[in-house]
Design a protein around this motif. Sequence first.
Motif, PDB file in Angstrom:
ATOM      1  N   VAL A  24       0.840  -1.210   0.000  1.00  0.00           N
ATOM      2  CA  VAL A  24       0.000   0.000   0.000  1.00  0.00           C
ATOM      3  C   VAL A  24       0.869   1.252   0.000  1.00  0.00           C
ATOM      4  CG1 VAL A  24      -1.653   1.345   1.365  1.00  0.00           C
ATOM      5  CG2 VAL A  24      -1.998  -1.114   1.051  1.00  0.00           C
ATOM      6  N   LEU A  27       2.465   1.722  -3.451  1.00  0.00           N
ATOM      7  CA  LEU A  27       1.492   2.133  -4.458  1.00  0.00           C
ATOM      8  C   LEU A  27       1.042   3.575  -4.245  1.00  0.00           C
ATOM      9  CD1 LEU A  27      -0.684  -1.086  -4.860  1.00  0.00           C
ATOM     10  CD2 LEU A  27       0.948  -0.145  -6.493  1.00  0.00           C
ATOM     11  N   SER A  37       2.567  -2.251 -10.804  1.00  0.00           N
ATOM     12  CA  SER A  37       1.450  -1.836  -9.941  1.00  0.00           C
ATOM     13  C   SER A  37       0.349  -2.881  -9.951  1.00  0.00           C
ATOM     14  CB  SER A  37       0.873  -0.499 -10.396  1.00  0.00           C
ATOM     15  OG  SER A  37       1.783   0.535 -10.206  1.00  0.00           O
ATOM     16  N   TYR A  41      -0.889  -4.964  -6.817  1.00  0.00           N
ATOM     17  CA  TYR A  41      -2.295  -4.901  -6.428  1.00  0.00           C
ATOM     18  C   TYR A  41      -2.864  -6.316  -6.266  1.00  0.00           C
ATOM     19  CZ  TYR A  41      -7.265  -4.016  -6.408  1.00  0.00           C
ATOM     20  OH  TYR A  41      -8.583  -3.992  -6.050  1.00  0.00           O
ATOM     21  N   GLU A  42      -2.550  -7.199  -7.217  1.00  0.00           N
ATOM     22  CA  GLU A  42      -3.036  -8.579  -7.145  1.00  0.00           C
ATOM     23  C   GLU A  42      -2.490  -9.293  -5.911  1.00  0.00           C
ATOM     24  OE1 GLU A  42      -1.857 -10.102 -10.957  1.00  0.00           O
ATOM     25  OE2 GLU A  42      -3.691  -9.379 -11.929  1.00  0.00           O
ATOM     26  N   ASP A  45      -4.266  -7.901  -2.872  1.00  0.00           N
ATOM     27  CA  ASP A  45      -5.618  -8.443  -2.735  1.00  0.00           C
ATOM     28  C   ASP A  45      -5.572  -9.839  -2.124  1.00  0.00           C
ATOM     29  OD1 ASP A  45      -8.488  -8.243  -3.117  1.00  0.00           O
ATOM     30  OD2 ASP A  45      -8.224  -9.714  -4.736  1.00  0.00           O
TER      31      ASP A  45
END
Length: 82
Positions: A24, A27, A37, A41-42, A45
């Motif tokens: 986080v 990013l 990115s 992100y994946e 998640d």
Amino acid sequence: MSDAAGDISKLSFEDALKQLETIVRELEQGNVALERSIEMYERGDALRKHCDTLLKSAEAKVERIQLGQNGEANGSAELDAQ
């Protein structure tokens, strides 16, 4: 991605959360290439889902301590599901 998922499934809650916080933070800085990115992100998640699963498991194990009239613990009961 299965290797990453297997890697994540072995992490403790604290380690997964630490990795998620790092992702986080990176990013939010906005200095990451688009493709990287998306990968981050994946992974983030997947880490979030893992943390959620571990947290729900821990909540299921939590017990409410029952106090006697003298204020000392005299037993426990399962946490009420809400």
